[in-house]
Design a protein around this motif. Structure first.
Motif, PDB file in Angstrom:
ATOM      1  N   SER A 249     -37.028 -31.359 -24.573  1.00 49.81           N
ATOM      2  CA  SER A 249     -37.290 -31.124 -23.153  1.00 49.81           C
ATOM      3  C   SER A 249     -37.390 -29.645 -22.828  1.00 49.81           C
ATOM      4  O   SER A 249     -37.924 -29.255 -21.797  1.00 49.81           O
ATOM      5  CB  SER A 249     -36.191 -31.772 -22.306  1.00 49.81           C
ATOM      6  N   LEU A 250     -36.896 -28.856 -23.680  1.00 51.77           N
ATOM      7  CA  LEU A 250     -36.969 -27.418 -23.436  1.00 51.77           C
ATOM      8  C   LEU A 250     -38.393 -26.902 -23.472  1.00 51.77           C
ATOM      9  O   LEU A 250     -38.698 -25.831 -22.957  1.00 51.77           O
ATOM     10  CB  LEU A 250     -36.116 -26.663 -24.481  1.00 51.77           C
ATOM     11  N   TYR A 251     -39.296 -27.689 -24.063  1.00 55.34           N
ATOM     12  CA  TYR A 251     -40.681 -27.238 -24.237  1.00 55.34           C
ATOM     13  C   TYR A 251     -41.629 -27.866 -23.217  1.00 55.34           C
ATOM     14  O   TYR A 251     -42.843 -27.803 -23.365  1.00 55.34           O
ATOM     15  CB  TYR A 251     -41.161 -27.550 -25.657  1.00 55.34           C
ATOM     16  N   ASP A 252     -41.128 -28.583 -22.195  1.00 54.00           N
ATOM     17  CA  ASP A 252     -42.007 -29.158 -21.156  1.00 54.00           C
ATOM     18  C   ASP A 252     -42.734 -28.045 -20.424  1.00 54.00           C
ATOM     19  O   ASP A 252     -42.271 -26.902 -20.354  1.00 54.00           O
ATOM     20  CB  ASP A 252     -41.177 -29.976 -20.144  1.00 54.00           C
ATOM     21  N   SER A 253     -43.904 -28.414 -19.783  1.00 56.29           N
ATOM     22  CA  SER A 253     -44.733 -27.422 -19.079  1.00 56.29           C
ATOM     23  C   SER A 253     -44.034 -26.817 -17.895  1.00 56.29           C
ATOM     24  O   SER A 253     -44.264 -25.672 -17.509  1.00 56.29           O
ATOM     25  CB  SER A 253     -46.046 -28.062 -18.616  1.00 56.29           C
ATOM     26  N   LYS A 254     -43.167 -27.639 -17.264  1.00 56.86           N
ATOM     27  CA  LYS A 254     -42.469 -27.121 -16.113  1.00 56.86           C
ATOM     28  C   LYS A 254     -41.545 -25.967 -16.508  1.00 56.86           C
ATOM     29  O   LYS A 254     -41.289 -25.065 -15.717  1.00 56.86           O
ATOM     30  CB  LYS A 254     -41.644 -28.240 -15.461  1.00 56.86           C
ATOM     31  N   ASN A 255     -41.035 -26.058 -17.665  1.00 55.48           N
ATOM     32  CA  ASN A 255     -40.098 -25.003 -18.058  1.00 55.48           C
ATOM     33  C   ASN A 255     -40.765 -23.878 -18.765  1.00 55.48           C
ATOM     34  O   ASN A 255     -40.136 -22.888 -19.133  1.00 55.48           O
ATOM     35  CB  ASN A 255     -39.022 -25.582 -18.953  1.00 55.48           C
ATOM     36  N   THR A 256     -42.158 -24.032 -18.934  1.00 54.62           N
ATOM     37  CA  THR A 256     -42.873 -22.979 -19.667  1.00 54.62           C
ATOM     38  C   THR A 256     -43.206 -21.862 -18.698  1.00 54.62           C
ATOM     39  O   THR A 256     -43.759 -22.096 -17.638  1.00 54.62           O
ATOM     40  CB  THR A 256     -44.173 -23.533 -20.277  1.00 54.62           C
ATOM     41  N   PRO A 257     -42.918 -20.654 -18.928  1.00 57.29           N
ATOM     42  CA  PRO A 257     -43.223 -19.550 -17.995  1.00 57.29           C
ATOM     43  C   PRO A 257     -44.727 -19.328 -17.898  1.00 57.29           C
ATOM     44  O   PRO A 257     -45.462 -19.588 -18.853  1.00 57.29           O
ATOM     45  CB  PRO A 257     -42.500 -18.380 -18.645  1.00 57.29           C
ATOM     46  N   PRO A 258     -45.275 -18.896 -16.736  1.00 56.00           N
ATOM     47  CA  PRO A 258     -46.727 -18.656 -16.550  1.00 56.00           C
ATOM     48  C   PRO A 258     -47.170 -17.535 -17.453  1.00 56.00           C
ATOM     49  O   PRO A 258     -46.400 -16.650 -17.802  1.00 56.00           O
ATOM     50  CB  PRO A 258     -46.837 -18.278 -15.076  1.00 56.00           C
ATOM     51  N   ASN A 259     -48.474 -17.663 -17.806  1.00 55.22           N
ATOM     52  CA  ASN A 259     -49.076 -16.621 -18.642  1.00 55.22           C
ATOM     53  C   ASN A 259     -49.249 -15.369 -17.810  1.00 55.22           C
ATOM     54  O   ASN A 259     -49.717 -15.401 -16.671  1.00 55.22           O
ATOM     55  CB  ASN A 259     -50.417 -17.072 -19.191  1.00 55.22           C
TER      56      ASN A 259
END
Length: 260
Positions: A249-259
């Motif tokens: 779950s640490l790699y979900d898109s919601k938790n991914t910082p914006p480029n």
């Protein structure tokens, strides 16, 4: 005596005129040498000069009179004599013998025939014991020699090689008796057989000291534990390990910082 006084008055002093009294002695000396001592006596027909050597007084004895009480005294088995209720030592070799005692008011002298063997200050106390160190020293040396001999006999009884081992100790150690004493003590602690075996091993390795014998005995009484078998993990065992599932779950898109 009265005739002699009269003779001196009539022959020496009669008509003598002296200007000073100090001249009497020289005049008397001259009169004795030239008149009185060379005059032949009417009865003996000899001169006083001839008779004087025969009648000359003998000199006094060079040693003063000894005002001491002389006794024959018995020495007890503890090499003591008893005087006035006190005990005094004599050399231990005179135990149970008879000696001569001279009692002076301030000291006691003990003789073996003509030889002085002991001297003490006389005490007028009671029930006191006076011992001189020199009197007991030969006995102490004899007892020590007996103890050393007994210890050496015990050491020789430990092993057939004990005698040769002691010879090596004499050559290699400054105080071989110290090592003998320690090795005998080790035999009481570990037993004679164990010490005999250690002594044989010491000969093999040419090690001669009580410390080496003690080290051998200690090692044989407490042998080191053998290490256990080494267990290695097999690769198959590693594949069969049950590991928990990873949290993605640490790699979900919601938790991914914006480029940026």
């Amino acid at each position: 005596m009265e005739n002699a006084v009269g003779y001196v008055k009539k022959n020496f002093l009669h008509g003598l005129e002296l200007s000073d009294f100090k001249n009497v002695n020289p005049a008397a000396r001259s009169w004795l040498d030239n008149v009185a001592n060379v005059r032949r006596h009417g009865h003996t027909q000899k001169t006083p000069q001839e008779l004087f050597p025969q009648e000359k007084l003998l000199p006094l004895h060079p040693l003063a009179y000894q005002a001491a009480r002389l006794d024959t005294i018995r020495v007890n088995s503890q090499f003591r004599i008893q005087v006035d209720g006190n005990r005094y030592s004599v050399p231990c070799q005179f135990a149970s013998s008879k000696l001569t005692l001279k009692r002076w008011p301030d000291r006691l002298l003990v003789y073996d025939q003509e030889q002085l063997v002991a001297e003490h200050v006389r005490s007028y106390d009671r029930n006191q014991d006076y011992e001189l160190p020199d009197h007991v020293q030969p006995l102490l040396l004899e007892r020590k020699k007996a103890r050393d001999q007994k210890l050496f006999v015990r050491f020789l009884a430990l092993s057939a090689q004990a005698h040769d081992y002691y010879r090596q100790l004499e050559q290699r150690r400054l105080n071989p008796k110290h090592h003998v004493q320690k090795i005998v003590a080790l035999s009481e602690l570990y037993g004679i057989e164990a010490v005999a075996r250690a002594m044989e091993d010491a000969f093999t390795y040419q090690a001669f000291s009580c410390e080496y014998i003690a080290n051998l005995l200690q090692q044989r009484q407490n042998p080191a534990q053998e290490p256990g078998a080494l267990h290695l993990t097999r690769q198959q065992d590693l594949l069969e390990l049950d590991l928990p599932a990873p949290d993605l779950s640490l790699y979900d898109s919601k938790n991914t910082p914006p480029n940026l």
